[in-house]
Scaffold this active site. Structure first.
Site, PDB file in Angstrom:
ATOM      1  N   ASP A  32      15.321  -6.973   0.504  1.00  0.00           N
ATOM      2  CA  ASP A  32      15.243  -5.973  -0.560  1.00  0.00           C
ATOM      3  C   ASP A  32      13.808  -5.801  -1.016  1.00  0.00           C
ATOM      4  O   ASP A  32      12.986  -6.691  -0.846  1.00  0.00           O
ATOM      5  CB  ASP A  32      16.087  -6.427  -1.758  1.00  0.00           C
ATOM      6  CG  ASP A  32      17.560  -6.204  -1.514  1.00  0.00           C
ATOM      7  OD1 ASP A  32      17.981  -5.047  -1.526  1.00  0.00           O
ATOM      8  OD2 ASP A  32      18.282  -7.198  -1.287  1.00  0.00           O
ATOM      9  N   GLU A  77      29.064  -0.229  -4.394  1.00  0.00           N
ATOM     10  CA  GLU A  77      28.468  -1.436  -3.818  1.00  0.00           C
ATOM     11  C   GLU A  77      27.895  -2.240  -4.975  1.00  0.00           C
ATOM     12  O   GLU A  77      27.037  -1.755  -5.708  1.00  0.00           O
ATOM     13  CB  GLU A  77      27.371  -1.091  -2.812  1.00  0.00           C
ATOM     14  CG  GLU A  77      27.924  -0.576  -1.489  1.00  0.00           C
ATOM     15  CD  GLU A  77      26.835  -0.345  -0.434  1.00  0.00           C
ATOM     16  OE1 GLU A  77      25.651  -0.575  -0.739  1.00  0.00           O
ATOM     17  OE2 GLU A  77      27.189   0.068   0.679  1.00  0.00           O
TER      18      GLU A  77
END
Lengths: 271, 408
Positions: free
Chosen positions: A62, A51
């Site tokens: 995040d 990823e």
């Protein structure tokens, strides 16, 4: 053929009784030249799928560690075009390891969603995980991605209802990314028993492999998750390692390997 | 695409079930937030028509905020400008000194009715933080306010006010250390603590249902203005002017008038050092559609889609996005969006202080700067109402510093 690379990898893992190890790093963190060597090094250490984060200035799903990674990458000159170029370069030596681009919608809109999907297809990207695009907001990106054989990977969370799981199950291809914790990437607590129960429940609605991310820091975590899930996704601990080596970036590929190898071994010892 | 006047009169100006205003708005968030947003949406759709909830909201606006806020005729300034009659909708006279409290009371009541003992907020100028800390204190809710580290420095009086009110203020060091970074951090807190925490967003931005519910709580401004203008000058105003950062004071005044197309509507963005420079905060005037903080809307970004660092003399307007309903109103042609520079806003700040005895907030000064331009082009029998969205006490240090005056 990029379209089946994720499924082929998942099928092969299943046939050999192993689980997927999926590392995440931010493309271009801390400089563009580190990314491709780091990707090859991670494959060598046992990564099954990579990823690759497309850096965005405002990554609100995040945690601070990954946000700093994105800020370093942007400051180092990484662009969306640069991310696609990195995948092209990776593909010159590695035609087998699936690459999933993970990020936020706005940079894709800026490039043009169709142009972006063309770029993905040309450079050998296999799947997309767009954090701020739930199935309800599907638009031209989804059509363009499907038409080019790109897998669309969606998230599920502990709070996702059964009705939404059904919707997400319809939309997702390649694998499902189960967010094992309430919270942001890099939060600390991980309850593997709880995760295991939840995965069994989700399998009623989800036919693709279920991989788990958020909160996996150690080889023990990775192995425990892999005992019930189809794969362990490892991100923040790697980005932290990159951060520790910003002044010595040539050491990054090897440092990532030293985190991933014990995870690979612990996961395979389960198999 | 601009609509005809007939079409503009027949729209209902409500979002669809997914929270979209035309192409804009929606819920562009991570799956981790979806359950919280659906729960909030269900609670809100139920409570907005609940007579007990509405009664408590109205009672608080009357006895705690001091509503209705007056509609004031700025006679000396009108004469000095030499055009239309200028009126101020006096949101600066609200408790805590700005329109922001209308929304925080509404959302804190939602938190109370939803059984959440902890509230969090992001703040730019500090007005929303103070308004949140105020209602949290009154309702006995734990309160944490996220504020960009730069804003903490330029708005220290408001930081102290929040602390006096019992709130914890968390300076945010990431990104550009301003409002957008505070918003990111508040979202992170909410995702992590969603079971016991209500996120009180300060403007009509963010994922659905926030743009709708923040608008509805601020719409008391426009509803009052409807009867006040009839009472005071026998008709609706010819024009409305309000500053637009996220756009909550503007939409609060505009929304009740949207079907009344004879009322012209002007939103004033922060043109900073000029719209032709990169140093401004005017996404509707010179940005483009994209996705930020959970909604599709106009925003300011670079060619690679990275969100731009904005500039404005006013912390409350220093934001690269804007409420999605404004994006929609711009595209269909119901509202006009213009800019006022730092210098124009500062000139209006001084002028209105001296001529009318009202020190406006720097945010509001942008609306005043355009009000002056607009009124000068209108006849004396016409009226323009400017939303005096906040008072300027909080800004005197900023202005003094810019002008080289030491207050210590």
């Amino acid at each position: 053929m990029s379209s089946n690379r994720i499924q082929q990898r998942m099928d092969a893992l299943k046939a050999s009784g192993r689980k997927a190890l999926i590392p995440y790093i931010v493309a271009g963190d801390p400089t563009p030249s580190v990314t491709v060597p780091a990707m090859h090094a991670m494959v060598e250490a046992g990564a099954d799928i990579i990823e690759l984060g497309m850096p965005f200035s405002d990554p609100f799903a995040d945690g601070p560690v990954n946000q700093r990674g994105a800020e370093r990458a942007i400051a180092g000159g990484m662009t969306l075009r640069g991310v696609l170029d990195a995948v092209s370069e990776f593909r010159q030596k590695d035609q087998d390891t699936p690459v999933v681009l993970m990020g936020y919608l706005n940079p894709l809109i800026a490039m043009g969603e169709v142009a972006f999907c063309d770029g993905c297809q040309a450079s050998g990207v296999d799947g997309l995980l767009i954090v701020d695009m739930p199935p309800e907001e599907e638009g031209s990106l989804v059509q363009a991605a499907k038409a080019r054989g790109l897998d669309l990977i969606y998230l599920a969370a502990p709070t996702t209802t059964d009705a939404r799981l059904a919707t997400i199950g319809q939309a997702t291809s390649g694998y499902l990314y189960y967010v094992s914790l309430k919270g942001i990437t890099g939060s600390s607590k991980l309850d593997t028993t709880e995760v295991s129960k939840r995965i069994e429940h989700m399998r009623q609605h989800i036919s693709v492999p279920i991989c788990v991310g958020f909160g996996i820091r150690t080889a023990e975590d990775a192995a425990a998750i892999a005992s019930t899930a189809d794969g362990s996704i490892v991100g923040t601990v790697l980005v932290s390692q990159v951060e520790a080596l910003v002044n010595d970036p040539t050491k990054i590929p090897e440092a990532l390997q030293s985190i991933l190898k014990p995870m690979r071994d612990a996961m395979d010892a389960n198999a | 695409m601009a609509l005809t006047e007939h079409e503009l009169r027949s729209l209902d100006y409500e979002p669809d079930a997914g929270g979209h205003f035309g192409d804009y708005g929606g819920r562009y968030v991570s799956e981790t937030l979806m359950a919280a947003l659906s729960e909030l949406d269900q609670n809100y759709q139920k409570l907005k028509n609940d007579p007990d909830f509405q009664r408590e909201f109205d009672a608080d606006l009357a006895s705690f905020v001091g509503r209705p806020s007056p509609l004031y005729h700025a006679e000396r300034w009108s004469k000095a400008v030499g055009g239309a009659q200028i009126y101020f909708k006096r949101e600066d006279l609200n408790h805590t000194g700005a329109h922001k409290v209308n929304n925080t009371i509404g959302q804190a009541l939602l938190a109370k009715y939803s059984g959440k003992p902890r509230v969090i907020a992001e703040t730019g100028a500090g007005q929303h933080g103070v308004a949140t800390a105020t209602v949290a204190a009154r309702l006995g809710l734990e309160c944490v306010v996220y504020m960009g580290a730069d804003d903490v420095e330029r708005q220290s009086p408001n930081v102290y006010r929040m602390k006096l009110l019992g709130a914890k203020v968390v300076p945010v060091e990431s990104g550009s250390r301003t409002l957008k970074d505070a918003l990111n951090e508040a979202m992170r807190d909410w995702v992590t603590n969603v079971d016991d925490t209500f996120y009180i967003i300060g403007t009509v931005a963010g994922p659905a249902p926030y743009p709708q519910l923040v608008r509805d709580f601020n719409a008391v401004v426009g509803r009052e203005l409807k009867w006040q203008s009839k009472e005071l000058f026998g008709k609706y105003p010819d024009a409305l002017v309000a500053c637009v950062g996220g756009g909550s004071n503007a939409i609060g005044m505009f929304y009740p008038f949207l079907k009344d197309t004879e009322v012209a509507v002007y939103g004033v963005e922060a043109a900073g050092r000029g719209l032709s420079t990169n140093e401004h905060a005017a996404p509707l005037c010179s940005g483009r559609p994209g996705v930020l903080h959970g909604a599709k809307t106009y925003l300011m970004d670079n060619s690679d889609g990275q969100i731009a660092h904005t500039h404005s003399v006013s912390a409350g307007l220093d934001y690269p996005g804007v409420g999605p309903e404004h994006a929609y109103l711009k595209d269909i042609g119901r509202a006009n969006y213009v800019g006022a520079t730092d210098d124009e806003a500062l000139a209006a700040f001084h002028e209105v202080s001296k001529v009318e005895g009202i020190i406006p907030a720097l945010e509001t000064a942008h609306a005043l700067a355009y009000t002056k331009k607009l009124a000068a082009t209108m006849r004396p029998d016409q009226t323009v109402v400017c939303n005096m969205s906040g008072r300027g006490d909080k800004d005197i240090f900023t202005v003094a510093k810019m002008e080289g005056i030491s207050l210590t």
